[in-house]
Design a protein around this motif. Sequence first.
Motif, PDB file in Angstrom:
ATOM      1  N   THR A   1       0.822  -1.208   0.000  1.00 48.39           N
ATOM      2  CA  THR A   1       0.000   0.000   0.000  1.00 48.39           C
ATOM      3  C   THR A   1       0.858   1.260   0.000  1.00 48.39           C
ATOM      4  N   GLU A   2       2.087   1.148   0.496  1.00 47.67           N
ATOM      5  CA  GLU A   2       2.920   2.336   0.687  1.00 47.67           C
ATOM      6  C   GLU A   2       4.341   2.057   0.228  1.00 47.67           C
ATOM      7  N   LEU A   3       4.856   2.941  -0.628  1.00 48.70           N
ATOM      8  CA  LEU A   3       6.217   2.813  -1.135  1.00 48.70           C
ATOM      9  C   LEU A   3       6.872   4.185  -1.113  1.00 48.70           C
ATOM     10  N   ASN A   4       7.964   4.290  -0.352  1.00 50.39           N
ATOM     11  CA  ASN A   4       8.674   5.565  -0.242  1.00 50.39           C
ATOM     12  C   ASN A   4      10.146   5.325  -0.543  1.00 50.39           C
ATOM     13  N   ALA A   5      10.603   5.897  -1.668  1.00 50.32           N
ATOM     14  CA  ALA A   5      12.013   5.803  -2.047  1.00 50.32           C
ATOM     15  C   ALA A   5      12.574   7.195  -2.322  1.00 50.32           C
TER      16      ALA A   5
ATOM     17  N   ILE B   1      10.164   5.849 -14.152  1.00 50.46           N
ATOM     18  CA  ILE B   1       9.353   5.363 -13.047  1.00 50.46           C
ATOM     19  C   ILE B   1       8.417   4.275 -13.581  1.00 50.46           C
ATOM     20  N   PRO B   2       8.394   3.104 -12.950  1.00 50.55           N
ATOM     21  CA  PRO B   2       7.505   2.021 -13.417  1.00 50.55           C
ATOM     22  C   PRO B   2       6.031   2.413 -13.294  1.00 50.55           C
ATOM     23  N   ASP B   3       5.166   1.723 -14.041  1.00 53.03           N
ATOM     24  CA  ASP B   3       3.744   2.059 -13.962  1.00 53.03           C
ATOM     25  C   ASP B   3       3.027   1.342 -12.799  1.00 53.03           C
ATOM     26  N   PHE B   4       3.725   0.378 -12.163  1.00 52.05           N
ATOM     27  CA  PHE B   4       3.168  -0.330 -10.995  1.00 52.05           C
ATOM     28  C   PHE B   4       1.780  -0.909 -11.272  1.00 52.05           C
TER      29      PHE B   4
ATOM     30  N   THR C   1      -1.423   2.970  -2.490  1.00 47.85           N
ATOM     31  CA  THR C   1      -2.112   4.251  -2.281  1.00 47.85           C
ATOM     32  C   THR C   1      -1.149   5.389  -1.974  1.00 47.85           C
ATOM     33  N   ASN C   2       0.004   5.077  -1.388  1.00 50.00           N
ATOM     34  CA  ASN C   2       0.998   6.112  -1.086  1.00 50.00           C
ATOM     35  C   ASN C   2       2.287   5.815  -1.840  1.00 50.00           C
ATOM     36  N   LEU C   3       2.629   6.721  -2.767  1.00 48.40           N
ATOM     37  CA  LEU C   3       3.851   6.563  -3.568  1.00 48.40           C
ATOM     38  C   LEU C   3       4.640   7.857  -3.464  1.00 48.40           C
TER      39      LEU C   3
END
Length: 185
Positions: free
Chosen positions: A148-152, A161-164, A171-173
């Motif tokens: 749900t959450e990815l922070n880099a 940036i990938p389209d995921f 929900t949180n990028l």
Amino acid sequence: SNFGISQCNPTNDSLELVKMYNVFDGANWTKNDNWLTPGKPISTWYGVNLNASGCVYSVVLENNQLNGAIFDINFPELIELNLNANKLHGDLLDFSKMPKLMYLSINQNQLKGVIPNFSNLRDLLSLNVSFNKLQGILPDFSQLTNITELNAAGNFLSGTIPDFKSLPELTNLILDQNEFSGNLP
């Protein structure tokens, strides 16, 4: 049959905690209450939480002066690892020995290398590797279908940036302060 038998091994987990203490300069941590203290069970060690079987399910040592090279930490039952805001260095590893991880936070350290795809961490909900020295491309994390959450943010990531597409719960990028190029998907 061994069906349903937990692979939980409190002895192995306690030895792994001792290794963390030694590798990450535990004597100089801000808080190391009861760590390696004779007669003090690991359930009383600062930042360590055990499950009903006595195995380590959470290690939270945020902002605690951990200093050393990250290693392939092995807690088979671990759900949460929080090593934010320390002085850890070396290459970011894929932590494949901790397949139950749901929360992995190792931001604000000095980790380098590329970001692994963490393909063994199928239960991962939140990944925070922000403000390190990571470089290369950002993986599409196609195996992490629950995340749900990815922070880099705050690294030296490049490429597109990938389209995921395979991450329906994301929900949180947060990816600011990097060196991405190309089109935004």
